[in-house]
Design an enzyme around this catalytic site. Structure first.
Site, PDB file in Angstrom:
ATOM      1  N   HIS A 153      28.768   0.653  29.959  1.00 21.22           N
ATOM      2  CA  HIS A 153      27.567   0.556  30.798  1.00 21.22           C
ATOM      3  C   HIS A 153      27.087  -0.898  30.834  1.00 21.22           C
ATOM      4  O   HIS A 153      26.891  -1.521  29.791  1.00 21.22           O
ATOM      5  CB  HIS A 153      26.489   1.470  30.207  1.00 21.22           C
ATOM      6  CG  HIS A 153      25.245   1.595  31.022  1.00 21.22           C
ATOM      7  ND1 HIS A 153      25.140   2.429  32.121  1.00 21.22           N
ATOM      8  CD2 HIS A 153      24.029   1.008  30.896  1.00 21.22           C
ATOM      9  CE1 HIS A 153      23.914   2.359  32.619  1.00 21.22           C
ATOM     10  NE2 HIS A 153      23.213   1.496  31.902  1.00 21.22           N
TER      11      HIS A 153
ATOM     12  N   MET B  64      16.305   7.967  33.978  1.00 17.37           N
ATOM     13  CA  MET B  64      15.901   7.028  32.923  1.00 17.37           C
ATOM     14  C   MET B  64      14.994   7.758  31.935  1.00 17.37           C
ATOM     15  O   MET B  64      14.008   8.386  32.329  1.00 17.37           O
ATOM     16  CB  MET B  64      15.152   5.835  33.519  1.00 17.37           C
ATOM     17  CG  MET B  64      15.996   4.893  34.374  1.00 17.37           C
ATOM     18  SD  MET B  64      17.443   4.216  33.535  1.00 17.37           S
ATOM     19  CE  MET B  64      16.688   3.282  32.201  1.00 17.37           C
TER      20      MET B  64
ATOM     21  N   HIS C 257      24.716  -0.577  36.144  1.00 15.56           N
ATOM     22  CA  HIS C 257      23.356  -0.091  36.411  1.00 15.56           C
ATOM     23  C   HIS C 257      22.544  -1.259  36.957  1.00 15.56           C
ATOM     24  O   HIS C 257      22.135  -2.141  36.210  1.00 15.56           O
ATOM     25  CB  HIS C 257      22.778   0.446  35.093  1.00 15.56           C
ATOM     26  CG  HIS C 257      21.342   0.852  35.159  1.00 15.56           C
ATOM     27  ND1 HIS C 257      20.587   1.107  34.029  1.00 15.56           N
ATOM     28  CD2 HIS C 257      20.503   1.059  36.222  1.00 15.56           C
ATOM     29  CE1 HIS C 257      19.360   1.449  34.378  1.00 15.56           C
ATOM     30  NE2 HIS C 257      19.279   1.410  35.703  1.00 15.56           N
TER      31      HIS C 257
ATOM     32  N   SER D 116      25.967   0.772  26.163  1.00 12.89           N
ATOM     33  CA  SER D 116      25.367  -0.283  26.976  1.00 12.89           C
ATOM     34  C   SER D 116      25.558  -1.632  26.310  1.00 12.89           C
ATOM     35  O   SER D 116      25.078  -1.860  25.199  1.00 12.89           O
ATOM     36  CB  SER D 116      23.873  -0.025  27.159  1.00 12.89           C
ATOM     37  OG  SER D 116      23.240  -1.221  27.599  1.00 12.89           O
TER      38      SER D 116
HETATM   39  C1  DX5 Z   1      17.261  -0.152  29.915  1.00 11.20           C
HETATM   40  C2  DX5 Z   1      18.753  -0.055  30.090  1.00 11.20           C
HETATM   41  C3  DX5 Z   1      19.459   0.750  29.070  1.00 11.20           C
HETATM   42  C4  DX5 Z   1      19.343   0.240  27.671  1.00 11.20           C
HETATM   43  C5  DX5 Z   1      19.646   1.337  26.715  1.00 11.20           C
HETATM   44  O1  DX5 Z   1      16.714  -0.767  31.026  1.00 11.20           O
HETATM   45  O2  DX5 Z   1      19.020   0.530  31.340  1.00 11.20           O
HETATM   46  O3  DX5 Z   1      20.821   0.901  29.419  1.00 11.20           O
HETATM   47  O4  DX5 Z   1      20.169  -0.837  27.399  1.00 11.20           O
HETATM   48  O5  DX5 Z   1      19.432   0.850  25.436  1.00 11.20           O
HETATM   49  P1  DX5 Z   1      18.955   1.776  24.240  1.00 11.20           P
HETATM   50  O6  DX5 Z   1      20.037   2.763  24.012  1.00 11.20           O
HETATM   51  O7  DX5 Z   1      18.818   0.796  23.137  1.00 11.20           O
HETATM   52  O8  DX5 Z   1      17.655   2.410  24.649  1.00 11.20           O
HETATM   53 ZN    ZN Z   2      21.106   1.082  31.828  1.00 13.54          ZN
END
Ligand code: DX5
Ligand code: ZN
Length: 216
Positions: free
Chosen positions: A34, A138, A67, A9
């Site tokens: 992502h 999620m 996303h 991400s």
């Molecule tokens: C949260 C996002 C995730 C986030 C994941 O709203 O959708 O994609 O960036 O980050 P980590 O891996 O740091 O939890």
């Molecule tokens: Zn995400």
């Protein structure tokens, strides 16, 4: 059975050198990239618009997994599709009529994903499993990177994996939030095949090793 895809991400990347950071995770073995889109309304955080993806996708060809955490997923999903998204996911919670959003996005020639926050039962995705390319569970509340993985996630993943298998579908099963080597294993064991990781990849001194650890 789908092959495993790791999707770092970019929320945890250095935005002043975004293209280089994305190149580094692709060189490190990531299959997807992502892109977290937040509108300051559906979630209390703001990230980026289609213009950023457009520039990035031109500079660095990759599979871009967008996303959407926005209140108007069809409108913005179309714009991200035109900007270079390969897959656009939207939240069930954000759509009055998910079927019409799915149909509208399909016209843009992108793959489509449907997402649930921790407050929704996985069974709420069942009616859409044969109509989308991916479902995203999620493992934190959408909105911010760096949160802790919710312990109820493996059970939620298992419920969806069983239904996908029972119906002999090829729908991908993605998990996003707090994914590291340990939690990756927990959700893969339950059938997840697509893993989003921000902090654990971009925060690592050796990103290739961090990505490899997510597969181990
Ligand atoms: C949260 C996002 C995730 C986030 C994941 O709203 O959708 O994609 O960036 O980050 P980590 O891996 O740091 O939890
Ligand atoms: Zn995400």
């Amino acid at each position: 059975m789908n092959s495993l895809a790791i999707a770092p991400s970019i929320l945890s990347a250095d935005f002043s050198r975004l293209a280089d950071d994305v190149r580094s995770v692709l060189a490190g073995g990531a299959e997807w990239v992502h892109v977290d889109v937040m509108d300051g309304h559906f979630v209390p955080n703001l990230t980026l618009g289609p213009v950023v993806l457009e520039g990035l996708a031109k500079a660095v060809p990759a599979f871009y997994d967008v996303h959407l955490m926005v209140t108007d997923p069809l409108e913005y999903g179309k714009r991200f599709a035109k900007a270079g998204a390969n897959l656009v996911s939207f939240h069930l919670e954000a759509a009055m009529d998910p079927s019409s959003v799915i149909d509208g996005l399909r016209k843009e020639n992108v793959q489509v994903g449907l997402v649930i926050n921790p407050g929704r039962a996985p069974e709420e995705l069942f009616p859409y499993l044969d109509r989308v390319d991916l479902v995203l569970v999620m493992s934190v509340w959408a909105g911010f990177g760096g949160q802790s993985f919710r312990e109820d996630t493996p059970r939620r993943v298992e419920s969806l994996a069983k239904e996908i298998a029972r119906r002999n579908l090829s729908t991908r099963l993605q998990v996003d939030g707090g994914i590291n080597a340990k939690t990756s294993r927990q959700v893969r064991d339950m059938g997840a095949d697509t893993l989003v990781a921000g902090t654990s990849v971009f925060g690592a001194s050796d990103r290739a090793a961090a990505i490899a650890a997510l597969r181990a």
